[in-house]
Design a protein around this motif. Structure first.
Motif, PDB file in Angstrom:
ATOM      1  N   LYS A  81       0.846  -1.198   0.000  1.00 54.19           N
ATOM      2  CA  LYS A  81       0.000   0.000   0.000  1.00 54.19           C
ATOM      3  C   LYS A  81       0.877   1.241   0.000  1.00 54.19           C
ATOM      4  O   LYS A  81       1.845   1.336   0.750  1.00 54.19           O
ATOM      5  CB  LYS A  81      -0.922  -0.001   1.216  1.00 54.19           C
ATOM      6  N   GLY A  82       0.531   2.181  -0.879  1.00 54.02           N
ATOM      7  CA  GLY A  82       1.316   3.399  -0.988  1.00 54.02           C
ATOM      8  C   GLY A  82       2.675   3.182  -1.624  1.00 54.02           C
ATOM      9  O   GLY A  82       3.529   4.063  -1.579  1.00 54.02           O
ATOM     10  N   GLY A  83       2.901   1.993  -2.185  1.00 50.48           N
ATOM     11  CA  GLY A  83       4.196   1.687  -2.794  1.00 50.48           C
ATOM     12  C   GLY A  83       5.260   1.312  -1.788  1.00 50.48           C
ATOM     13  O   GLY A  83       6.426   1.133  -2.156  1.00 50.48           O
ATOM     14  N   GLU A  84       4.889   1.173  -0.516  1.00 49.56           N
ATOM     15  CA  GLU A  84       5.861   0.808   0.522  1.00 49.56           C
ATOM     16  C   GLU A  84       6.340  -0.628   0.306  1.00 49.56           C
ATOM     17  O   GLU A  84       5.543  -1.534   0.090  1.00 49.56           O
ATOM     18  CB  GLU A  84       5.235   0.938   1.913  1.00 49.56           C
ATOM     19  N   ILE A  85       7.648  -0.825   0.365  1.00 40.68           N
ATOM     20  CA  ILE A  85       8.242  -2.131   0.053  1.00 40.68           C
ATOM     21  C   ILE A  85       8.186  -3.072   1.263  1.00 40.68           C
ATOM     22  O   ILE A  85       8.487  -2.688   2.387  1.00 40.68           O
ATOM     23  CB  ILE A  85       9.704  -1.967  -0.407  1.00 40.68           C
ATOM     24  N   PHE A  86       7.792  -4.306   1.015  1.00 36.91           N
ATOM     25  CA  PHE A  86       7.812  -5.348   2.045  1.00 36.91           C
ATOM     26  C   PHE A  86       8.293  -6.643   1.398  1.00 36.91           C
ATOM     27  O   PHE A  86       8.411  -6.730   0.170  1.00 36.91           O
ATOM     28  CB  PHE A  86       6.420  -5.535   2.664  1.00 36.91           C
ATOM     29  N   LYS A  87       8.578  -7.651   2.205  1.00 32.07           N
ATOM     30  CA  LYS A  87       9.029  -8.939   1.682  1.00 32.07           C
ATOM     31  C   LYS A  87       7.880  -9.943   1.708  1.00 32.07           C
ATOM     32  O   LYS A  87       7.331 -10.241   2.766  1.00 32.07           O
ATOM     33  CB  LYS A  87      10.215  -9.469   2.495  1.00 32.07           C
ATOM     34  N   LEU A 114       7.112   1.923 -14.322  1.00 34.48           N
ATOM     35  CA  LEU A 114       6.482   1.644 -15.611  1.00 34.48           C
ATOM     36  C   LEU A 114       4.977   1.908 -15.619  1.00 34.48           C
ATOM     37  O   LEU A 114       4.370   1.972 -16.685  1.00 34.48           O
ATOM     38  CB  LEU A 114       6.733   0.187 -16.013  1.00 34.48           C
ATOM     39  N   TYR A 115       4.382   2.081 -14.437  1.00 37.37           N
ATOM     40  CA  TYR A 115       2.939   2.277 -14.360  1.00 37.37           C
ATOM     41  C   TYR A 115       2.534   3.661 -14.838  1.00 37.37           C
ATOM     42  O   TYR A 115       3.241   4.654 -14.606  1.00 37.37           O
ATOM     43  CB  TYR A 115       2.436   2.116 -12.924  1.00 37.37           C
ATOM     44  N   SER A 116       1.367   3.735 -15.459  1.00 33.94           N
ATOM     45  CA  SER A 116       0.762   5.040 -15.713  1.00 33.94           C
ATOM     46  C   SER A 116       0.213   5.559 -14.384  1.00 33.94           C
ATOM     47  O   SER A 116       0.132   4.809 -13.399  1.00 33.94           O
ATOM     48  CB  SER A 116      -0.383   4.902 -16.731  1.00 33.94           C
ATOM     49  N   GLN A 117      -0.161   6.815 -14.337  1.00 36.07           N
ATOM     50  CA  GLN A 117      -0.700   7.389 -13.100  1.00 36.07           C
ATOM     51  C   GLN A 117      -1.946   6.637 -12.650  1.00 36.07           C
ATOM     52  O   GLN A 117      -2.158   6.419 -11.454  1.00 36.07           O
ATOM     53  CB  GLN A 117      -1.028   8.869 -13.307  1.00 36.07           C
ATOM     54  N   GLU A 118      -2.751   6.229 -13.614  1.00 34.20           N
ATOM     55  CA  GLU A 118      -3.973   5.494 -13.294  1.00 34.20           C
ATOM     56  C   GLU A 118      -3.644   4.099 -12.761  1.00 34.20           C
ATOM     57  O   GLU A 118      -4.225   3.646 -11.767  1.00 34.20           O
ATOM     58  CB  GLU A 118      -4.853   5.392 -14.544  1.00 34.20           C
ATOM     59  N   GLU A 119      -2.726   3.406 -13.405  1.00 33.29           N
ATOM     60  CA  GLU A 119      -2.360   2.058 -12.972  1.00 33.29           C
ATOM     61  C   GLU A 119      -1.753   2.057 -11.579  1.00 33.29           C
ATOM     62  O   GLU A 119      -1.931   1.104 -10.815  1.00 33.29           O
ATOM     63  CB  GLU A 119      -1.377   1.444 -13.971  1.00 33.29           C
ATOM     64  N   ALA A 120      -1.035   3.116 -11.229  1.00 27.16           N
ATOM     65  CA  ALA A 120      -0.399   3.207  -9.914  1.00 27.16           C
ATOM     66  C   ALA A 120      -1.419   3.265  -8.786  1.00 27.16           C
ATOM     67  O   ALA A 120      -1.074   3.012  -7.622  1.00 27.16           O
ATOM     68  CB  ALA A 120       0.514   4.430  -9.857  1.00 27.16           C
ATOM     69  N   ARG A 121      -2.671   3.526  -9.112  1.00 21.98           N
ATOM     70  CA  ARG A 121      -3.724   3.572  -8.090  1.00 21.98           C
ATOM     71  C   ARG A 121      -4.001   2.202  -7.493  1.00 21.98           C
ATOM     72  O   ARG A 121      -4.686   2.095  -6.473  1.00 21.98           O
ATOM     73  CB  ARG A 121      -5.010   4.155  -8.688  1.00 21.98           C
ATOM     74  N   ARG A 122      -3.483   1.155  -8.090  1.00 24.18           N
ATOM     75  CA  ARG A 122      -3.634  -0.185  -7.521  1.00 24.18           C
ATOM     76  C   ARG A 122      -2.968  -0.268  -6.146  1.00 24.18           C
ATOM     77  O   ARG A 122      -3.267  -1.160  -5.348  1.00 24.18           O
ATOM     78  CB  ARG A 122      -3.059  -1.246  -8.463  1.00 24.18           C
ATOM     79  N   ILE A 167      -4.729 -13.759 -18.488  1.00 25.08           N
ATOM     80  CA  ILE A 167      -5.242 -12.545 -19.122  1.00 25.08           C
ATOM     81  C   ILE A 167      -4.097 -11.560 -19.351  1.00 25.08           C
ATOM     82  O   ILE A 167      -3.011 -11.702 -18.782  1.00 25.08           O
ATOM     83  CB  ILE A 167      -6.348 -11.877 -18.272  1.00 25.08           C
ATOM     84  N   SER A 168      -4.338 -10.558 -20.185  1.00 25.03           N
ATOM     85  CA  SER A 168      -3.303  -9.582 -20.511  1.00 25.03           C
ATOM     86  C   SER A 168      -3.075  -8.617 -19.349  1.00 25.03           C
ATOM     87  O   SER A 168      -3.899  -8.504 -18.435  1.00 25.03           O
ATOM     88  CB  SER A 168      -3.710  -8.778 -21.747  1.00 25.03           C
ATOM     89  N   TRP A 169      -1.951  -7.905 -19.401  1.00 26.88           N
ATOM     90  CA  TRP A 169      -1.657  -6.912 -18.373  1.00 26.88           C
ATOM     91  C   TRP A 169      -2.719  -5.809 -18.370  1.00 26.88           C
ATOM     92  O   TRP A 169      -3.111  -5.329 -17.309  1.00 26.88           O
ATOM     93  CB  TRP A 169      -0.276  -6.310 -18.602  1.00 26.88           C
ATOM     94  N   LYS A 203       6.235  -4.763 -19.375  1.00 26.38           N
ATOM     95  CA  LYS A 203       7.286  -3.945 -19.984  1.00 26.38           C
ATOM     96  C   LYS A 203       6.877  -2.490 -20.187  1.00 26.38           C
ATOM     97  O   LYS A 203       7.548  -1.742 -20.881  1.00 26.38           O
ATOM     98  CB  LYS A 203       7.691  -4.559 -21.331  1.00 26.38           C
ATOM     99  N   GLY A 204       5.770  -2.099 -19.558  1.00 26.50           N
ATOM    100  CA  GLY A 204       5.322  -0.725 -19.700  1.00 26.50           C
ATOM    101  C   GLY A 204       4.549  -0.526 -20.989  1.00 26.50           C
ATOM    102  O   GLY A 204       4.109  -1.485 -21.631  1.00 26.50           O
ATOM    103  N   HIS A 205       4.413   0.712 -21.388  1.00 30.05           N
ATOM    104  CA  HIS A 205       3.571   1.045 -22.540  1.00 30.05           C
ATOM    105  C   HIS A 205       4.359   1.664 -23.685  1.00 30.05           C
ATOM    106  O   HIS A 205       3.810   2.318 -24.552  1.00 30.05           O
ATOM    107  CB  HIS A 205       2.459   2.000 -22.108  1.00 30.05           C
TER     108      HIS A 205
END
Length: 202
Positions: A51-57, A122-130, A149-151, A199-201
């Motif tokens: 969540k929030g891009g915080e890194i965990f293992k 590599l995420y778009s601003q919208e994709e980063a909302r995940r 399924i596709s990315w 691989k991004g867009h």
């Protein structure tokens, strides 16, 4: 929303503890089989964004061997995923150690799957909302195709979950996950033993 802020975190931790105790014989059996057939380490640990891009293992059971070619390079995923490792993955038992991540509050039972750290730029601003919600052991994308399924479809499903998260949607996803595991659907993509890299867009 009370469910998101209070009930869901409590539900996650209580259920994770119950399942860890309930499945402890299965966990021990898997660990023994992996140690016997694949050697050490038994657990696969890898950094993932939460969540929030915080890194965990993240914790998973190891399912691939360290088989290499004559030049010392690792063989392909398809060649290294065989025997007991393939069996454990086909039953989705490799995901069980993630109950520890849920118990620690790093993951939820339901949410977008935590992907590789290298994908972050590599995420778009919208994709980063995940990353607006905790990552999950299972999610809306997993019950609608998983690795088959596709990315683009996967991200669209992840964003749908972020925008429509609710108790009833979570219960539906958990129910459908049980069906998917039983039928062993979507474990691999159509061209690989695992999902091809994003691989991004460009």
């Amino acid at each position: 929303m009370i469910y998101k802020k209070l009930f869901k975190p409590l539900f996650d931790r209580v259920l994770a503890l119950i399942l860890l105790l309930l499945f402890s014989p299965v966990l021990l059996l898997c660990a023994w089989l992996i140690k016997k057939h694949l050697g050490s380490p038994v657990l696969f640990r890898q950094e993932r964004p939460g969540k929030g891009g915080e890194i965990f293992k993240i914790f998973k059971f190891r399912t691939m061997s360290d088989a290499r070619d004559a030049e010392g390079n690792l063989l392909s995923d398809e060649e290294r995923l065989a025997g007991i490792g393939k069996r454990i993955r086909s039953l989705s038992l490799d995901e069980l150690p993630q109950l520890l991540n849920v118990l620690r509050g790093e993951m939820s039972f339901v949410g977008p799957r935590p992907l590789l750290v290298e994908y972050l730029p590599l995420y778009s601003q919208e994709e980063a909302r995940r990353h607006d919600v905790l990552p999950g052991i299972t999610g809306w994308a997993q019950v609608n195709g998983r690795n088959a399924i596709s990315w683009e479809e996967k991200f669209a499903l992840d964003l749908y979950y972020v925008e429509h998260q609710s108790f009833w949607l979570d219960m539906k996803i958990l129910y459908l996950t049980a069906q998917k595991v039983f039928k062993r659907e979507g474990i691999s993509s159509t061209t690989s033993a695992t999902m091809e890299k994003f691989k991004g867009h460009a």
